[in-house]
Enzyme design. Structure first.
Site, PDB file in Angstrom:
ATOM      1  N   ASP A 110      52.348  55.693 -89.147  1.00  0.00           N
ATOM      2  CA  ASP A 110      52.933  56.887 -88.553  1.00  0.00           C
ATOM      3  C   ASP A 110      51.843  57.611 -87.767  1.00  0.00           C
ATOM      4  O   ASP A 110      50.932  58.196 -88.351  1.00  0.00           O
ATOM      5  CB  ASP A 110      53.488  57.787 -89.650  1.00  0.00           C
ATOM      6  CG  ASP A 110      54.103  59.071 -89.112  1.00  0.00           C
ATOM      7  OD1 ASP A 110      54.146  59.248 -87.876  1.00  0.00           O
ATOM      8  OD2 ASP A 110      54.536  59.903 -89.936  1.00  0.00           O
ATOM      9  N   LEU A 111      51.919  57.559 -86.448  1.00  0.00           N
ATOM     10  CA  LEU A 111      50.884  58.155 -85.616  1.00  0.00           C
ATOM     11  C   LEU A 111      50.876  59.684 -85.668  1.00  0.00           C
ATOM     12  O   LEU A 111      49.949  60.305 -85.155  1.00  0.00           O
ATOM     13  CB  LEU A 111      51.035  57.687 -84.170  1.00  0.00           C
ATOM     14  CG  LEU A 111      50.627  56.243 -83.893  1.00  0.00           C
ATOM     15  CD1 LEU A 111      50.903  55.886 -82.443  1.00  0.00           C
ATOM     16  CD2 LEU A 111      49.150  56.020 -84.220  1.00  0.00           C
ATOM     17  N   SER A 165      51.626  58.173 -68.395  1.00  0.00           N
ATOM     18  CA  SER A 165      52.882  58.376 -67.666  1.00  0.00           C
ATOM     19  C   SER A 165      52.602  59.062 -66.343  1.00  0.00           C
ATOM     20  O   SER A 165      51.658  59.865 -66.238  1.00  0.00           O
ATOM     21  CB  SER A 165      53.833  59.253 -68.478  1.00  0.00           C
ATOM     22  OG  SER A 165      54.980  59.616 -67.718  1.00  0.00           O
ATOM     23  N   GLY A 197      54.961  56.134 -78.475  1.00  0.00           N
ATOM     24  CA  GLY A 197      55.052  57.510 -77.996  1.00  0.00           C
ATOM     25  C   GLY A 197      56.439  58.066 -78.268  1.00  0.00           C
ATOM     26  O   GLY A 197      57.376  57.311 -78.557  1.00  0.00           O
ATOM     27  N   TYR A 228      55.716  66.907 -73.388  1.00  0.00           N
ATOM     28  CA  TYR A 228      55.489  65.496 -73.059  1.00  0.00           C
ATOM     29  C   TYR A 228      54.541  65.376 -71.867  1.00  0.00           C
ATOM     30  O   TYR A 228      53.589  64.592 -71.892  1.00  0.00           O
ATOM     31  CB  TYR A 228      56.813  64.798 -72.740  1.00  0.00           C
ATOM     32  CG  TYR A 228      56.639  63.346 -72.379  1.00  0.00           C
ATOM     33  CD1 TYR A 228      56.532  62.376 -73.366  1.00  0.00           C
ATOM     34  CD2 TYR A 228      56.562  62.940 -71.043  1.00  0.00           C
ATOM     35  CE1 TYR A 228      56.351  61.034 -73.038  1.00  0.00           C
ATOM     36  CE2 TYR A 228      56.383  61.610 -70.715  1.00  0.00           C
ATOM     37  CZ  TYR A 228      56.284  60.664 -71.708  1.00  0.00           C
ATOM     38  OH  TYR A 228      56.090  59.344 -71.376  1.00  0.00           O
ATOM     39  N   GLY A 234      61.056  48.618 -76.509  1.00  0.00           N
ATOM     40  CA  GLY A 234      60.618  49.055 -75.194  1.00  0.00           C
ATOM     41  C   GLY A 234      59.390  48.347 -74.670  1.00  0.00           C
ATOM     42  O   GLY A 234      59.240  47.124 -74.793  1.00  0.00           O
ATOM     43  N   ILE A 235      58.489  49.124 -74.081  1.00  0.00           N
ATOM     44  CA  ILE A 235      57.294  48.561 -73.465  1.00  0.00           C
ATOM     45  C   ILE A 235      56.417  47.875 -74.509  1.00  0.00           C
ATOM     46  O   ILE A 235      55.851  46.811 -74.272  1.00  0.00           O
ATOM     47  CB  ILE A 235      56.497  49.659 -72.732  1.00  0.00           C
ATOM     48  CG1 ILE A 235      57.326  50.259 -71.590  1.00  0.00           C
ATOM     49  CG2 ILE A 235      55.186  49.105 -72.190  1.00  0.00           C
ATOM     50  CD1 ILE A 235      56.714  51.507 -70.972  1.00  0.00           C
TER      51      ILE A 235
END
Length: 262
Positions: A51-52, A117, A77, A156, A16-17
């Site tokens: 691992d956040l 976001s 995320g 979220y 992804g990003i």
């Protein structure tokens, strides 16, 4: 955007990003170390598993990295389809823990960039609660606060509200250290987890946003802004979240269109 020679850490670089950020930084002459649960497919200088959701894993990863960093890009995320506690661990508590471990490991004029976001646009409505969470001292204290103050609504959204306010509140403090911190707040993006957002926020809501602005963003669209904030070209931008949503955010905040129920 001159990022040549910058030493950069990118979380979430496997897809992804995050993958787009790592690719653009590398292609423009920066060196990239990726932090993620799995190694990215695109070549980077180094990969460190992290691992956040686990503060010990974050600390072990940071100890491996050492110091002398110019840029920290926090892109990793999880979407709202994940359990609420995991969402808050990864999207805010782990995010904050990593950032604060980096304070003394970054070079002068270093830049921290987080991906928030547009789903966090409602932060003014929960500012008091957000400040309570931000006042916790560390990962475990934050987790205790969350367990004592169950989240109402989409976890979220709340995670991105908290992250947005955290970035705004840290700008001046980091300026004293010669560092900067900013965020990018995308609208819907064509990534592998777009379907998760359609599930939690409503496909018709996201389709409506797409129809209003013409398309969803691509990861490369957002990555360019992250790279700009990483570069010295943005040296006077600090403590802000830049909307990257094709215009829908401004339309909502100005009352031109109603806020989607996400």
């Amino acid at each position: 955007m001159d990022v040549r020679g910058l030493r950069c850490v990118v979380t979430g670089a496997a897809s992804g990003i995050g993958a787009a950020v790592a690719e653009q930084l590398t292609s423009q002459g920066a060196s990239v170390t990726a932090l993620d649960l799995k190694a990215p497919e695109l070549p980077v200088e180094r990969f460190v598993e992290c691992d956040l959701a686990n503060p010990v894993s974050i600390e072990e990863a940071v100890n491996q990295l050492g110091s002398g960093w110019d840029v920290l890009c926090n892109v990793a995320g999880v979407p709202g389809t994940a359990p609420a506690e995991l969402v808050m661990k990864v999207n805010f508590l782990g995010h904050r823990h990593l950032i604060e471990l980096f304070f003394d490991r970054m070079n002068k004029a270093g830049s921290i960039v987080s991906v928030a976001s547009m789903a966090g646009f409602g932060w003014p409505l929960r500012l008091e609660k957000i400040h309570e969470l931000l006042a916790t001292d560390d990962f475990e204290a934050g987790l205790t606060w969350l367990r004592e103050n169950p989240i109402t609504g989409n976890a979220y959204n709340f995670s991105k509200e908290v992250l947005t306010v955290y970035v705004m509140t840290m700008g001046l403090a980091l300026a004293e250290r010669g560092l900067r911190i900013n965020a990018v707040s995308p609208g819907p993006v064509e990534t592998p987890i777009l379907g998760d957002f359609e599930e939690t926020m409503g496909k018709e809501n996201l389709d409506g946003v797409r129809d209003l602005v013409g398309r969803h963003a691509t990861p490369a669209d957002i990555a360019r802004i992250v790279v700009f904030l990483a570069s010295s070209d943005s040296a006077w931008i600090n403590g802000v979240s830049i909307g990257a949503d094709g215009g829908i955010g401004g339309a909502i905040l100005s009352g031109l269109v109603p806020a989607p129920e996400i």
